[in-house]
Design an enzyme around this catalytic site. Structure first.
Site, PDB file in Angstrom:
ATOM      1  CG  HIS A 163      94.323  44.331 -16.003  1.00  0.00           C
ATOM      2  ND1 HIS A 163      93.833  45.617 -16.064  1.00  0.00           N
ATOM      3  CD2 HIS A 163      94.915  44.193 -14.793  1.00  0.00           C
ATOM      4  CE1 HIS A 163      94.143  46.231 -14.938  1.00  0.00           C
ATOM      5  NE2 HIS A 163      94.786  45.400 -14.142  1.00  0.00           N
ATOM      6  CE  LYS A 207      86.983  35.156 -16.245  1.00  0.00           C
ATOM      7  NZ  LYS A 207      86.000  35.898 -15.486  1.00  0.00           N
ATOM      8  CB  ILE A 208      93.865  30.872 -16.715  1.00  0.00           C
ATOM      9  CG1 ILE A 208      93.086  30.026 -17.735  1.00  0.00           C
ATOM     10  CG2 ILE A 208      95.223  30.266 -16.375  1.00  0.00           C
ATOM     11  CD1 ILE A 208      92.829  28.613 -17.347  1.00  0.00           C
ATOM     12  CG  MET A 209      93.454  32.175 -10.531  1.00  0.00           C
ATOM     13  SD  MET A 209      92.373  33.628 -10.312  1.00  0.00           S
ATOM     14  CE  MET A 209      90.829  33.027 -10.931  1.00  0.00           C
ATOM     15  N   GLY A 210      95.999  34.991 -13.007  1.00  0.00           N
ATOM     16  CA  GLY A 210      97.216  35.629 -13.528  1.00  0.00           C
ATOM     17  C   GLY A 210      97.082  36.032 -14.988  1.00  0.00           C
ATOM     18  CG  PHE A 211      96.668  34.403 -18.162  1.00  0.00           C
ATOM     19  CD1 PHE A 211      97.449  34.798 -19.242  1.00  0.00           C
ATOM     20  CD2 PHE A 211      97.096  33.362 -17.366  1.00  0.00           C
ATOM     21  CE1 PHE A 211      98.640  34.150 -19.529  1.00  0.00           C
ATOM     22  CE2 PHE A 211      98.290  32.705 -17.640  1.00  0.00           C
ATOM     23  CZ  PHE A 211      99.070  33.099 -18.730  1.00  0.00           C
ATOM     24  NE  ARG A 238      97.890  48.890  -5.346  1.00  0.00           N
ATOM     25  CZ  ARG A 238      97.330  48.209  -6.348  1.00  0.00           C
ATOM     26  NH1 ARG A 238      96.034  48.053  -6.373  1.00  0.00           N
ATOM     27  NH2 ARG A 238      98.068  47.699  -7.334  1.00  0.00           N
ATOM     28  NE  ARG A 286      72.307  55.541  -3.206  1.00  0.00           N
ATOM     29  CZ  ARG A 286      71.421  54.757  -3.786  1.00  0.00           C
ATOM     30  NH1 ARG A 286      71.596  54.354  -5.039  1.00  0.00           N
ATOM     31  NH2 ARG A 286      70.349  54.375  -3.134  1.00  0.00           N
ATOM     32  CG  HIS A 304      91.680  43.263  -6.491  1.00  0.00           C
ATOM     33  ND1 HIS A 304      92.693  43.793  -7.258  1.00  0.00           N
ATOM     34  CD2 HIS A 304      91.409  44.216  -5.535  1.00  0.00           C
ATOM     35  CE1 HIS A 304      93.016  44.992  -6.799  1.00  0.00           C
ATOM     36  NE2 HIS A 304      92.254  45.278  -5.746  1.00  0.00           N
ATOM     37  CG  HIS A 339      97.134  49.222 -11.295  1.00  0.00           C
ATOM     38  ND1 HIS A 339      96.522  48.176 -11.907  1.00  0.00           N
ATOM     39  CD2 HIS A 339      98.086  49.643 -12.153  1.00  0.00           C
ATOM     40  CE1 HIS A 339      97.084  47.950 -13.082  1.00  0.00           C
ATOM     41  NE2 HIS A 339      98.034  48.831 -13.253  1.00  0.00           N
ATOM     42  CG  ASP A 350      98.334  39.431  -9.246  1.00  0.00           C
ATOM     43  OD1 ASP A 350      99.154  39.977  -8.498  1.00  0.00           O
ATOM     44  OD2 ASP A 350      97.188  39.861  -9.418  1.00  0.00           O
TER      45      ASP A 350
HETATM   46  N1  COA Z   1      90.977  33.065 -17.984  1.00  0.00           N
HETATM   47  C1  COA Z   1      90.142  32.662 -18.945  1.00  0.00           C
HETATM   48  N2  COA Z   1      89.326  33.499 -19.609  1.00  0.00           N
HETATM   49  C2  COA Z   1      89.384  34.787 -19.260  1.00  0.00           C
HETATM   50  C3  COA Z   1      90.237  35.266 -18.271  1.00  0.00           C
HETATM   51  C4  COA Z   1      91.057  34.352 -17.609  1.00  0.00           C
HETATM   52  N3  COA Z   1      91.881  34.751 -16.657  1.00  0.00           N
HETATM   53  N4  COA Z   1      90.067  36.596 -18.142  1.00  0.00           N
HETATM   54  C5  COA Z   1      89.134  36.942 -19.004  1.00  0.00           C
HETATM   55  N5  COA Z   1      88.719  35.857 -19.688  1.00  0.00           N
HETATM   56  C6  COA Z   1      87.732  35.809 -20.752  1.00  0.00           C
HETATM   57  C7  COA Z   1      86.331  35.789 -20.171  1.00  0.00           C
HETATM   58  O1  COA Z   1      85.885  34.494 -19.916  1.00  0.00           O
HETATM   59  C8  COA Z   1      85.558  36.474 -21.259  1.00  0.00           C
HETATM   60  O2  COA Z   1      85.370  35.553 -22.291  1.00  0.00           O
HETATM   61  P1  COA Z   1      83.979  35.478 -23.065  1.00  0.00           P
HETATM   62  O3  COA Z   1      83.835  36.816 -23.708  1.00  0.00           O
HETATM   63  O4  COA Z   1      84.187  34.360 -23.998  1.00  0.00           O
HETATM   64  O5  COA Z   1      82.957  35.233 -22.019  1.00  0.00           O
HETATM   65  C9  COA Z   1      86.537  37.529 -21.770  1.00  0.00           C
HETATM   66  O6  COA Z   1      87.827  37.016 -21.496  1.00  0.00           O
HETATM   67  C10 COA Z   1      86.379  38.877 -21.089  1.00  0.00           C
HETATM   68  O7  COA Z   1      86.544  38.667 -19.701  1.00  0.00           O
HETATM   69  P2  COA Z   1      85.806  39.445 -18.561  1.00  0.00           P
HETATM   70  O8  COA Z   1      85.579  38.514 -17.413  1.00  0.00           O
HETATM   71  O9  COA Z   1      84.618  40.171 -19.115  1.00  0.00           O
HETATM   72  O10 COA Z   1      86.865  40.490 -18.157  1.00  0.00           O
HETATM   73  P3  COA Z   1      86.736  41.415 -16.916  1.00  0.00           P
HETATM   74  O11 COA Z   1      87.293  42.721 -17.323  1.00  0.00           O
HETATM   75  O12 COA Z   1      85.381  41.413 -16.359  1.00  0.00           O
HETATM   76  O13 COA Z   1      87.669  40.692 -15.839  1.00  0.00           O
HETATM   77  C11 COA Z   1      89.531  39.973 -14.675  1.00  0.00           C
HETATM   78  C12 COA Z   1      88.965  41.029 -15.609  1.00  0.00           C
HETATM   79  C13 COA Z   1      90.909  40.401 -14.231  1.00  0.00           C
HETATM   80  C14 COA Z   1      88.614  39.852 -13.436  1.00  0.00           C
HETATM   81  C15 COA Z   1      89.589  38.625 -15.415  1.00  0.00           C
HETATM   82  O14 COA Z   1      90.448  38.740 -16.504  1.00  0.00           O
HETATM   83  C16 COA Z   1      90.000  37.493 -14.510  1.00  0.00           C
HETATM   84  O15 COA Z   1      89.158  36.891 -13.829  1.00  0.00           O
HETATM   85  N6  COA Z   1      91.329  37.169 -14.437  1.00  0.00           N
HETATM   86  C17 COA Z   1      91.807  36.139 -13.563  1.00  0.00           C
HETATM   87  C18 COA Z   1      92.043  36.709 -12.176  1.00  0.00           C
HETATM   88  C19 COA Z   1      93.251  37.593 -12.120  1.00  0.00           C
HETATM   89  O16 COA Z   1      94.319  37.240 -12.591  1.00  0.00           O
HETATM   90  N7  COA Z   1      93.068  38.745 -11.481  1.00  0.00           N
HETATM   91  C20 COA Z   1      94.150  39.695 -11.282  1.00  0.00           C
HETATM   92  C21 COA Z   1      93.938  40.915 -12.097  1.00  0.00           C
HETATM   93  S1  COA Z   1      95.333  42.007 -11.986  1.00  0.00           S
END
Ligand code: COA
Length: 379
Positions: free
Chosen positions: A263, A257-261, A339, A358, A224, A189, A314
């Site tokens: 990106h 933060k809801i897992m699985g949502f 992976r 760096r 991740h 990825h 996920d």
């Molecule tokens: N649940 C609730 N809110 C979420 C969310 C989630 N899973 N993912 C993003 N958001 C919200 C953030 O709170 C933020 O809201 P705000 O602007 O009101 O503060 C907005 O969406 C942007 O999120 P951000 O954290 O800046 O996105 P990111 O690009 O930094 O993070 C992830 C990406 C994947 C880390 C993030 O979506 C996340 O933590 N997901 C859950 C973990 C997961 O499923 N990881 C596997 C990825 S394949």
């Protein structure tokens, strides 16, 4: 105090281009291709060995090359006896991702090509790592449960053998097909966090095992790879489709933060979700457990309505692994078993055209101030 103009800053490196790659293209509009081949076509027709060969070599194998590649992986699967002894010494409750990270690090000492960073040596190490990461996960898991590791079944594909070694049962053909598809979906990825960690390590001209050890540590985190373990805990708590919307509304109200949502790259949906969703539906129908997909779909609809966020792979991988019979601690290691192919391809690409990675930081600490000296602090 400043002696230079402030460089541009993007928290979390969002949107920053940190390198070039010809291995994988992630299209923010729900697309994914390995070396130019659409993941959707590959997931349907290829097996993991073909995908791994493609990622490492840049082209698909012909029939002979595929057979040789499969044989080379099969020949490298067994762990050195001292590594098995080490697995027996680890605390039984150690998380399988920590076991894997420790095992990869120890395997370095048994690779004759460890400190040869040439392309050919990296290809040899890649095959050994692809072979042995699966064994570390399966043998480590069985040992932690007080069982003996099983011998390989080399008439099965890499995915099939992995299933057998974990469960002790020869898998059905449809299960092997499903795991091959899942392994293809998870194989690479682009510059995701663990791959980037591997490339940073490799960019110091450190070795592939050091890079993969870094990658394992990075994959573990719930933002991740660890998300597929956390997603299953969430689905177990929700239990029924009727409870899904209420659960989600409550969690969102608490700003959880809801897992699985969500990106970092995909904003119009994760390219892998439709395939993983159908695998979950198919598996559920086959074994009379169709409720996982409606729970996930209800969560998806609620999240889309409330925050405009899409599910990632996920979310659906979690119930699929549960239906395979795996406890959720194994979800992230199973991701790693696939992976590893992408990590090795990226380390090789980094070494083949290296420049130290760096970045800079913006200093936000105290302004320069006089050091008081020891005489003043002892007064
Ligand atoms: N649940 C609730 N809110 C979420 C969310 C989630 N899973 N993912 C993003 N958001 C919200 C953030 O709170 C933020 O809201 P705000 O602007 O009101 O503060 C907005 O969406 C942007 O999120 P951000 O954290 O800046 O996105 P990111 O690009 O930094 O993070 C992830 C990406 C994947 C880390 C993030 O979506 C996340 O933590 N997901 C859950 C973990 C997961 O499923 N990881 C596997 C990825 S394949």
């Amino acid at each position: 105090m400043s002696t230079e103009t402030k460089p541009a800053y993007s928290p979390g490196l969002a949107g920053v281009v940190a390198g070039e790659t010809s291995i994988c293209w992630v299209d923010p509009n729900a697309g994914l291709a390995y070396r130019g081949y659409d993941i959707h076509e590959m997931a349907e027709q290829a097996n993991f060995e073909e995908a791994a060969y493609l990622l490492l070599n840049g082209e698909l194998p012909n029939a002979q090359e595929l057979m040789d590649f499969g044989r080379r992986i099969a020949a490298e699967r067994e762990l050195p006896e001292p590594v098995l002894d080490m697995l027996r010494l680890l605390p039984k409750k150690m998380h399988p991702m920590d076991v894997l990270r420790t095992g990869v690090s120890m395997l370095a000492g048994f690779d004759p090509d460890l400190n040869d960073q040439s392309h050919d040596a990296n290809m040899c190490k890649s095959i050994r790592l692809i072979a042995r990461v699966g064994t570390l996960i399966a043998d480590g898991w069985r040992i932690s449960k007080g069982k003996d590791p099983l011998p390989d079944k080399n008439d099965l594909t890499h995915a099939g053998n992995f299933l057998y070694k974990l469960t002790g049962q020869v898998p059905e053909t449809w299960q092997v097909r499903m795991l091959d598809t899942i392994f293809i979906l998870y194989a690479d990825h682009d510059f995701n966090a663990s791959t980037f960690a591997a490339r940073v390590t490799a960019s110091t001209l450190s070795d592939m095992y050091a890079a993969v050890t870094s990658a394992c540590g990075t994959l573990k985190g719930p933002l991740h790879g660890g998300a597929n373990e956390e997603s299953m805990k969430m689905l177990d708590e929700i239990k029924t489709p009727e409870r899904a919307e209420g659960w989600m509304m409550e969690a969102l109200a608490k700003k959880a933060k809801i897992m699985g949502f969500g990106h970092r790259v995909y904003k119009a949906g994760d390219s892998r979700v439709p395939i993983m969703r159908e695998i979950a539906r198919d598996y559920g129908n086959r074994i009379g457990k169709p409720e996982w997909v409606p729970i996930c779909e209800k969560l998806e609809a609620t999240m889309e309505r409330e925050k405009g966020l899409c599910a990632n792979v996920d979310l659906y991988a979690a119930p699929v692994f549960t239906m395979f019979g795996f406890p959720s601690e194994l979800n992230t290691p199973i991701f790693a078993a696939s992976r590893i192919a992408g990590w090795c391809a990226h380390v090789t690409e980094q070494h083949d055209n290296n420049r130290l990675i760096r970045p800079r930081s913006i200093y936000v600490g105290p302004a320069l101030r006089p050091f008081p000296g020891h005489s003043s602090s002892t007064k």
